[in-house]
Motif scaffolding. Structure first.
Motif, mmCIF file in Angstrom:
data_model
loop_
_atom_site.group_PDB
_atom_site.id
_atom_site.type_symbol
_atom_site.label_atom_id
_atom_site.label_comp_id
_atom_site.label_asym_id
_atom_site.label_seq_id
_atom_site.Cartn_x
_atom_site.Cartn_y
_atom_site.Cartn_z
ATOM 1 N N MET B 1 0.843 -1.192 0.000
ATOM 2 C CA MET B 1 0.000 0.000 0.000
ATOM 3 C C MET B 1 0.875 1.237 0.000
ATOM 4 S SD MET B 1 -1.679 0.356 3.799
ATOM 5 C CE MET B 1 -0.696 -0.828 4.674
ATOM 6 N N ASP B 2 0.462 2.191 -0.679
ATOM 7 C CA ASP B 2 1.220 3.451 -0.675
ATOM 8 C C ASP B 2 0.940 4.178 0.631
ATOM 9 O OD1 ASP B 2 0.717 4.219 -4.181
ATOM 10 O OD2 ASP B 2 1.908 2.674 -3.140
ATOM 11 N N ALA B 3 1.978 4.714 1.192
ATOM 12 C CA ALA B 3 1.827 5.332 2.488
ATOM 13 C C ALA B 3 0.797 6.464 2.431
ATOM 14 C CB ALA B 3 3.172 5.877 2.972
ATOM 15 N N GLY B 128 -0.015 4.164 7.104
ATOM 16 C CA GLY B 128 1.290 3.483 7.094
ATOM 17 C C GLY B 128 1.713 2.996 8.467
ATOM 18 N N GLY B 129 0.795 3.111 9.425
ATOM 19 C CA GLY B 129 1.134 2.653 10.768
ATOM 20 C C GLY B 129 0.539 1.278 11.046
ATOM 21 N N ALA B 130 0.605 0.866 12.302
ATOM 22 C CA ALA B 130 0.008 -0.411 12.695
ATOM 23 C C ALA B 130 -0.395 -0.314 14.145
ATOM 24 C CB ALA B 130 1.001 -1.546 12.503
ATOM 25 N N PRO B 131 -1.635 -0.707 14.471
ATOM 26 C CA PRO B 131 -2.060 -0.627 15.864
ATOM 27 C C PRO B 131 -1.416 -1.732 16.698
ATOM 28 C CG PRO B 131 -3.791 -1.587 14.537
ATOM 29 C CD PRO B 131 -2.655 -1.276 13.610
ATOM 30 N N ILE B 132 -1.386 -1.481 17.964
ATOM 31 C CA ILE B 132 -0.805 -2.483 18.864
ATOM 32 C C ILE B 132 -1.522 -2.414 20.202
ATOM 33 C CG2 ILE B 132 1.012 -0.905 19.673
ATOM 34 C CD1 ILE B 132 2.831 -3.454 19.697
ATOM 35 N N ASP B 133 -1.633 -3.570 20.870
ATOM 36 C CA ASP B 133 -2.275 -3.635 22.179
ATOM 37 C C ASP B 133 -1.266 -4.147 23.195
ATOM 38 O OD1 ASP B 133 -5.533 -3.518 22.283
ATOM 39 O OD2 ASP B 133 -4.719 -3.920 20.270
ATOM 40 N N PRO B 134 -1.538 -3.925 24.487
ATOM 41 C CA PRO B 134 -0.585 -4.380 25.517
ATOM 42 C C PRO B 134 -0.283 -5.873 25.425
ATOM 43 C CG PRO B 134 -2.183 -2.921 26.495
ATOM 44 C CD PRO B 134 -2.618 -3.113 25.076
ATOM 45 N N PHE B 135 -1.324 -6.689 25.168
ATOM 46 C CA PHE B 135 -1.049 -8.127 25.169
ATOM 47 C C PHE B 135 -0.119 -8.522 24.031
ATOM 48 C CE2 PHE B 135 -4.788 -8.024 22.400
ATOM 49 C CZ PHE B 135 -4.445 -8.921 21.403
ATOM 50 N N VAL B 136 -0.243 -7.812 22.877
ATOM 51 C CA VAL B 136 0.649 -8.101 21.755
ATOM 52 C C VAL B 136 2.072 -7.667 22.108
ATOM 53 C CG1 VAL B 136 1.161 -7.590 19.351
ATOM 54 C CG2 VAL B 136 -1.204 -7.929 20.071
ATOM 55 N N ALA B 137 2.169 -6.461 22.698
ATOM 56 C CA ALA B 137 3.492 -5.965 23.085
ATOM 57 C C ALA B 137 4.147 -6.925 24.068
ATOM 58 C CB ALA B 137 3.357 -4.584 23.719
ATOM 59 N N ARG B 138 3.364 -7.399 25.055
ATOM 60 C CA ARG B 138 3.913 -8.351 26.025
ATOM 61 C C ARG B 138 4.381 -9.627 25.342
ATOM 62 N NH1 ARG B 138 0.078 -6.697 29.873
ATOM 63 N NH2 ARG B 138 -1.421 -8.260 29.188
ATOM 64 N N GLY B 139 3.564 -10.082 24.396
ATOM 65 C CA GLY B 139 3.925 -11.313 23.666
ATOM 66 C C GLY B 139 5.219 -11.150 22.906
ATOM 67 N N ILE B 140 5.370 -9.999 22.235
ATOM 68 C CA ILE B 140 6.598 -9.778 21.461
ATOM 69 C C ILE B 140 7.797 -9.679 22.398
ATOM 70 C CG2 ILE B 140 7.792 -8.204 19.904
ATOM 71 C CD1 ILE B 140 5.028 -7.472 18.769
ATOM 72 N N LEU B 141 7.619 -8.933 23.507
ATOM 73 C CA LEU B 141 8.728 -8.807 24.464
ATOM 74 C C LEU B 141 9.159 -10.172 24.983
ATOM 75 C CD1 LEU B 141 7.698 -5.649 26.499
ATOM 76 C CD2 LEU B 141 9.713 -5.913 25.052
#
Lengths: 630, 227
Positions: B1-3, B128-141
């Motif tokens: 996608m174009d930004a 061009g961004g992406a949403p994020i939630d705490p549980f996803v952030a915790r999972g990635i960490l």
């Protein structure tokens, strides 16, 4: 321990008494001692003494002083005058080495079984004869003793006593007792004690000290058979017997030295190995070349004796230095053989003029002393074991208690885990089925033409959805998620909602890290917060909202403050969800405060203890009961 | 996608018609009518992707009748890398979201959220961004130490990067998200613009997918998420 010196002293006293008794009947008038004789040598098979070559000798006589290398027969001729032949006469030969035949006035009155090799060993016992007519004559009587001996083994002839038969017999019996019986007794006690401690060792190989003691006792007893055995059987010659006995002595000394070492808890591998090897070499030498080993037995006896002396002296020195009671007693026991054996050595080598060996008299005493020390050692070990048993018992009890506690704890944990996973399954079922339908319904209603009724229903359904979300969050999370983690999701969700609604939200979370309220209380807290936030979004028309969750010592404080329209808290309250907030606060056993004024916003706060109060347990059903009851 | 030009032609893959309609409405509200096509199964979606070269975005539901969304996302990543994949997650399926991100998705939509919130998320993606939630952030960490061990991260030593190519700044942002801070808060705290924060998130997602796509599918299969 105090008894030990007394026992040792008693033993020594008894010994002295015996020694005195032994020397008591030396002088007598009715018994004559013949200490003059004529001697002549001949070859092994001579049946009568040669005519010529008689020499006067003093008794006791060791013929090697005159005829240094003479192996064979020496005839001793003694004469005495018998005034009266009406009464029998007792005759005592103190000592004959090795085998003999006795003639009185030309008639044979005694002959040993073996007058040629293997020679009978007559020297071990004195010989007693009762003489009577017709052999005994009035007047001059002639005693002819044919002695077969070997130059290497002190061949000779002791004193002769003639006189009152009863007295001579008494003298004979005393001799036998001190010279022969004591050896027999000593040997027997050695075998028995060795046997007892040998058994100890057999059942408990680790205690080598008992084994070495037993070995040395047995070897010494075997060596002692030299003094009580009449025949050199199974050896074909006196050489063979003597060589073997000497080696037994060395071996006994060696094992005794090792016993002392072990007793001191020491180990000298190289010395022990060398000495052991030496013993083995001596054994081979004695068995294969008896003719050489026998006459050279003095070397072995000296070596064995030296070993005994060195070991005992070293042990005594050590015992004096170390200051251990048991070692000192053992040292005292060892002092006795040290002294008596020096006497015996002199006898053995013909330096002291005595036919009796003292060691045999004292050795039972020594052995009993040694045995007592070893037994005491065993007793100490047993006592330690008993103590150990008591300690072990206690430790086992303790361990059992700990184990059962651990098991109980693990059981509790397992129950808790099972409960949690059951809850998880339940929640999963709820959100898979019920949650999906709920969302579907919301979507369907939103897609349908909007009426005030559907909008209200959608709002209500969304509240249910949010509540379901909280249930899932508090239940499906990992068990160790802290309050901060639970609040993070809520905060994130509501930040977005406020943002979409154009409300500025400010959050302040402090002290919720590593705080675990348990699933039920966490859910109540989150529900309270979510409901407060819903109220702000639905009713307040605020432009700013501030959310505070902080920990103050044991209190957890939740505040939601908005700058919205507010209301008169005295008038209305119904329909604003305040009752429900109050109910949630009650379930948390928390204080609920509300400050509201028309036009000045609303502030609510909750103060709850971080610890579950009495009765407020994890068990949700209990909590529900409390609420419904209230 | 174009930004600059939004989501572009978007494929909505969901077997539930009402959810499909909801998403189509949301997407067309942003990109205009005619910017969507729909598919109800993996095979259908693969066919649409083959025949529609101008496809730019795919919104993929996970539970499809003939397969799993993670496999479709991985397939798109392999054969149509220019298509931006966004996963649509149902209730309480956080684990799958993380798996989909590792398989190559660079965004996700949670069905439970309100339309307004989903619209916000789609807008963020369009920028061009992406949403994020705490549980996803915790999972990635939680995943970071594991990512650090993958050979890909070792052979590409990026300056300033620590974990699997994820930079210190990105890790910091993940930490703030995990604590529940909103993007606006984070922007305030870090002095970055919201757009920058959102593009950081997208960059994190992309790095997450590098080298772990196959592993993610394999892992998902092993853990019983697939099949």
């Amino acid at each position: 321990m105090k008894r030990w010196p007394a026992i040792v002293l008693l033993g020594i006293a008894a010994l002295l008494l015996c020694a005195c008794a032994r020397h008591a009947g030396e002088s007598s008038t009715t018994v004559r001692t013949l200490d003059r004789a004529d001697a002549v040598r001949s070859n092994w098979d001579a049946a009568t003494p040669p005519e010529s070559g008689w020499t006067p000798v003093a008794l006791p006589d060791t013929w090697t002083r005159r005829w240094a290398a003479h192996d064979g027969v020496v005839w001793y001729r003694l004469q005495w005058f018998q005034a009266d032949d009406a009464v029998p006469v007792g005759l005592l030969l103190d000592y004959v080495c090795l085998a003999d035949a006795v003639y009185l006035n030309g008639s044979l009155i005694h002959r040993d079984p073996q007058l040629v090799e293997p020679l009978t060993r007559s020297w071990i016992k004195p010989q007693f004869f009762l003489l009577d007519r017709p052999l005994l004559r009035r007047g001059q009587n002639e005693l002819l003793v044919r002695v077969s001996g070997l130059a290497a083994y002190q061949p000779g002839f002791g004193r002769v006593r003639v006189g009152d038969p009863a007295e001579v017999r008494a003298r004979y019996e005393t001799h036998v007792r001190w010279q022969y019986d004591s050896e027999l007794f000593s040997g027997a006690s050695g075998i028995v004690l060795g046997g007892i401690f040998g058994m100890f060792w057999l059942f408990r190989r680790k205690d080598a000290v008992y084994g070495w003691y037993a070995l040395s006792a047995w070897l010494f007893a075997a060596y002692g058979s030299n003094y009580v055995t009449r025949s050199p059987w199974p050896f074909a010659s006196t050489d063979g017997w003597q060589a073997f006995v000497a080696v037994l002595y060395v071996a006994a000394a060696f094992s005794f030295a090792v016993f002392l070492l072990r007793y001191c808890e020491k180990r000298w591998p190289w010395t022990e190995r060398v000495l052991g090897l030496l013993c083995a070499v001596f054994f081979v030498y004695a068995l294969l070349w008896p003719a050489s080993a026998g006459p050279h037995r003095a070397v072995m006896i000296l070596m064995g004796g030296g070993l005994y002396y060195v070991a005992i002296v070293a042990f005594i020195v050590r015992a004096v230095r170390v200051r251990r009671m048991d070692q000192r007693i053992l040292a005292a026991c060892l002092l006795i053989p040290l002294l008596t054996s020096s006497h015996d050595f002199l006898v053995f080598f013909g330096i002291a003029n005595d036919s009796a060996y003292l060691l045999a008299l004292t050795s039972p005493l020594t052995m009993i002393g040694l045995g007592s020390v070893l037994a005491h050692r065993f007793y100490v070990a047993m006592r330690r074991v008993e103590h150990f048993n008591v300690e072990l018992h206690q430790e086992v009890e303790q361990a059992t208690r700990r184990l059962s506690e651990t098991l109980a704890r693990e059981h509790q944990l397992a129950i808790a885990n099972t409960r949690a996973s059951e809850r998880l399954n339940l929640v999963r079922d709820v959100h898979d089925g019920f949650g999906g339908s709920l969302l579907g319904t919301i979507v369907a209603l939103e897609n349908s033409p909007a009426t005030s009724e559907t909008t209200a229903i959608v709002g209500r359904l969304k509240e249910l959805r949010d509540d379901l979300r909280l249930i899932i969050d508090t239940t499906a999370q990992e068990r160790d998620t802290d309050l901060a983690g639970l609040l993070a999701s809520l905060r994130h969700r509501w930040s977005h909602r406020f943002e979409v609604a154009g409300v500025e939200s400010r959050w302040q979370l402090a002290g919720a890290e590593r705080l675990h309220l348990g699933a039920a209380r966490s859910l109540d807290l989150l529900r309270f917060l979510q409901e407060a936030l819903t109220n702000v979004l639905k009713h307040a028309q605020a432009s700013n909202v501030s959310v505070v969750v902080r920990r103050d010592c044991d209190d957890l404080i939740v505040e939601v403050i908005d700058d919205g329209v507010g209301f008169d808290s005295r008038v209305s309250g119904e329909g604003l969800g305040l009752a429900s907030l109050q109910a949630r606060a009650d379930r948390l056993a928390a204080r609920f405060d509300l400050r509201a004024c028309p036009g000045e916003g609303t502030a609510i706060s909750l103060t709850a203890s971080v610890f579950a109060t009495t009765g407020a347990t994890e068990d949700r059903s209990l909590l529900v009961d409390r609420t419904t009851g209230a | 996608m174009d930004a600059a030009t939004g989501l572009g032609l978007t494929l909505v893959v969901d077997d539930d018609a009402s959810m499909r309609r909801r998403l189509v409405n949301l997407v067309e509200a942003i990109g205009g009518s005619g910017t969507t096509c729909v598919a109800g199964s993996v095979a259908d979606a693969q066919g649409k992707a083959q025949t529609t070269p101008s496809l730019r975005t795919a919104l993929v539901d996970l539970g499809l009748p003939d397969g799993h969304g993670i496999e479709l996302i991985a397939w798109l990543g392999d054969f149509h890398p220019h298509v931006t994949c966004v996963v649509i997650s149902a209730w309480g399926d956080e684990r799958s979201v993380l798996g989909a991100l590792r398989a190559g998705a660079v965004g996700y939509l949670l069905k439970e959220r309100d339309d307004d919130e989903l619209r916000l998320a789609l807008l963020s993606m369009a920028r061009g961004g992406a949403p994020i939630d705490p549980f996803v952030a915790r999972g990635i960490l939680a995943l970071l130490p594991k990512l650090n061990d993958t050979p890909v991260s070792k052979t590409t030593p990026t300056s300033g990067s620590e974990h699997g190519g994820i930079s210190r700044r990105e890790t910091e942002i993940l930490g703030l998200v995990a604590q529940g801070h909103s993007n606006r808060d984070i922007a305030g705290m870090t002095g970055l613009s919201r757009l920058t924060i959102e593009s950081y998130t997208k960059s994190i997602y992309r790095k997450l997918a590098v080298g772990s796509r196959t592993a993610a599918v394999f892992e998902a299969r092993a853990r019983g998420i697939l099949d």
